[in-house]
Design an enzyme around this catalytic site. Structure first.
Site, PDB file in Angstrom:
ATOM      1  CD  GLU A 251       7.733   0.309   7.551  1.00 44.72           C
ATOM      2  OE1 GLU A 251       6.763  -0.434   7.293  1.00 44.72           O
ATOM      3  OE2 GLU A 251       7.888   1.446   7.065  1.00 44.72           O
TER       4      GLU A 251
ATOM      5  CG  ASP B 171      -0.377  -0.070   2.523  1.00 50.12           C
ATOM      6  OD1 ASP B 171       0.859  -0.176   2.621  1.00 50.12           O
ATOM      7  OD2 ASP B 171      -1.134  -0.024   3.525  1.00 50.12           O
ATOM      8  CB  SER B 172       4.592   1.662  -0.056  1.00 54.05           C
ATOM      9  OG  SER B 172       4.806   0.508  -0.854  1.00 54.05           O
TER      10      SER B 172
ATOM     11  CG  ASP C 150       0.676  -4.016   2.171  1.00 55.34           C
ATOM     12  OD1 ASP C 150       0.750  -4.842   3.107  1.00 55.34           O
ATOM     13  OD2 ASP C 150       1.475  -3.077   2.020  1.00 55.34           O
TER      14      ASP C 150
ATOM     15  CE  LYS D  32       3.515  -5.770   4.081  1.00 53.36           C
ATOM     16  NZ  LYS D  32       2.940  -4.596   4.775  1.00 53.36           N
TER      17      LYS D  32
ATOM     18  CD  GLU E 240       0.642  -1.197   8.058  1.00 50.42           C
ATOM     19  OE1 GLU E 240       0.368  -0.413   8.998  1.00 50.42           O
ATOM     20  OE2 GLU E 240       1.037  -0.812   6.952  1.00 50.42           O
TER      21      GLU E 240
END
Ligand code: KIV
Length: 270
Positions: free
Chosen positions: A180, A43-44, A82, A112, A114
Site C-alpha cells: 500500500e 476494514d476500510s 480483514d 488479511k 497488517e
C-alpha cells in the site's frame, strides 16, 4: 472460484490479479458478475461506509455481517476478510480465534492482517498453522497511523524495510501481500523478489495485481483524491441527481403517478 494455488499460478504466468473491496451483498453480486478475482472485505469499511476517520474502531463483530453479505453476493469468488485492529495483536490464540470466526461465521476464504514486524509475522504463522490462508500487508499500514503519524506514502528511504517485511511474510507462509502506497520502484523490486503475488494499491504499475476501494473507484467518496486513484464512474453525482429529482417530484406531486398505485382510482372528472 479461484483458490490460493490459482493466485500463485497467475503470478507465474504473468496474469494480473484483479481485486476490489466490497462490504455488502449488491456490490458483491456486481463484482462477481464483473469477474473480479478476489474480493476484500476491508476494514476500510470504517471510512468507506461508517464515516469514521480511521480503521481503529472496527471489530470482528462489526465485520461479520458484512463478510456474510459479501459471501452471499459472491458465492463463486474468493473472499478475503480483514482482521481488524485489536483482533490479533494480543496473542497468537486471539489471532486464531478471530480468523476462525471470520471464516466459520463469515464465510471468508482467507484473512488479511497488517504488518511484517515480528508480532504480525508470528500471528500470520499461527493463523496459517490453523489452516486459514493469510494475505500480508506492508507499506502504509492504516492500523498503525497513530504510531506512523498519518497516511503517508512510503518512499525510497524505507525500501529496505518494505522488502525485508514482504520477504518475511512470504517465509511465514502468506499466500500474497498487499503493497500500500509505496514508490513504484520499491513495488517493482518486491514483486520481482517474491514468489507470492503482490497486490498494489498506490504502488504503481508493476505489482502482480491491483486493488481499489470500490466506493472510491465508483466516485461515491467525497474529498478523497489521492494520486493513485482512477475513478471509473461518477456514481455519487448520479445518485445525488436522482435523490434531488425524487425529492422534487414528491413535493410537486409528480410522483407517484396512477401507474405506481395498486388498483388506481379514476382521475376525478374535470
Ligand atoms: O481495508 C482495505 O480496504 C485495505 C485495502 C486498502 C488493501 O486494506
Amino acid at each position: 472460484m479461484r483458490t490460493v494455488p490459482d493466485f500463485a499460478k497467475m503470478k507465474a504466468e504473468g496474469r494480473k490479479i484483479v481485486s476490489l473491496t466490497a462490504y455488502d451483498y449488491p456490490t458483491a453480486l456486481l463484482e462477481q458478475e464483473a469477474g473480479i478475482d478476489f474480493i476484500l472485505v476491508g476494514d476500510s469499511i470504517a471510512m468507506a461506509v461508517l464515516g469514521e476517520e480511521t480503521t481503529l474502531g472496527v471489530t470482528v463483530d462489526m465485520m461479520l455481517p458484512h463478510v456474510r453479505a459479501v459471501r452471499k453476493g459472491a458465492p463463486e469468488t474468493f473472499v478475503v476478510a480483514d482482521m481488524p485492529f485489536g483482533s490479533y495483536q494480543a496473542s497468537d490464540e486471539r489471532a486464531v480465534d478471530s480468523a476462525v470466526r471470520l471464516v466459520a461465521e463469515g464465510g471468508a476464504d482467507a484473512v488479511k492482517l497488517e504488518g511484517g514486524a515480528p508480532m504480525p509475522l508470528a500471528r500470520t504463522a499461527a493463523v496459517i498453522a490453523s489452516g486459514i490462508p493469510v494475505m500480508g500487508h506492508v507499506g502504509l499500514l492504516p492500523q498503525s497511523v497513530r504510531a506512523s503519524g498519518g497516511y503517508k506514502a512510503v518512499g525510497a528511504g524505507q525500501a529496505g524495510r518494505v522488502m525485508s517485511e514482504a520477504r518475511a511474510l512470504e517465509d511465514a507462509g502468506a499466500f500474497a501481500v498487499v503493497l500500500e502506497s509505496v514508490d513504484e520502484g520499491i513495488a517493482r523490486d518486491v514483486t520481482a523478489a517474491l514468489s507470492i503475488p503482490t497486490i498494489g494499491i498506490g504502488a504503481g504499475r508493476f505489482t502482480d495485481g491491483q486493488i481499489l476501494v470500490v466506493g472510491d473507484m465508483l466516485g461515491m467518496t467525497r474529498g478523497f483524491e489521492p494520486r493513485f486513484l482512477k475513478k471509473y464512474a461518477d456514481l455519487g453525482a448520479e445518485a445525488g441527481r436522482a435523490l434531488s429529482e425524487y425529492a422534487a417530484e414528491v413535493r410537486s406531486g409528480a410522483f407517484p403517478e396512477a401507474r405506481h398505485a395498486y388498483a388506481p382510482l379514476r382521475e376525478p372528472a374535470e
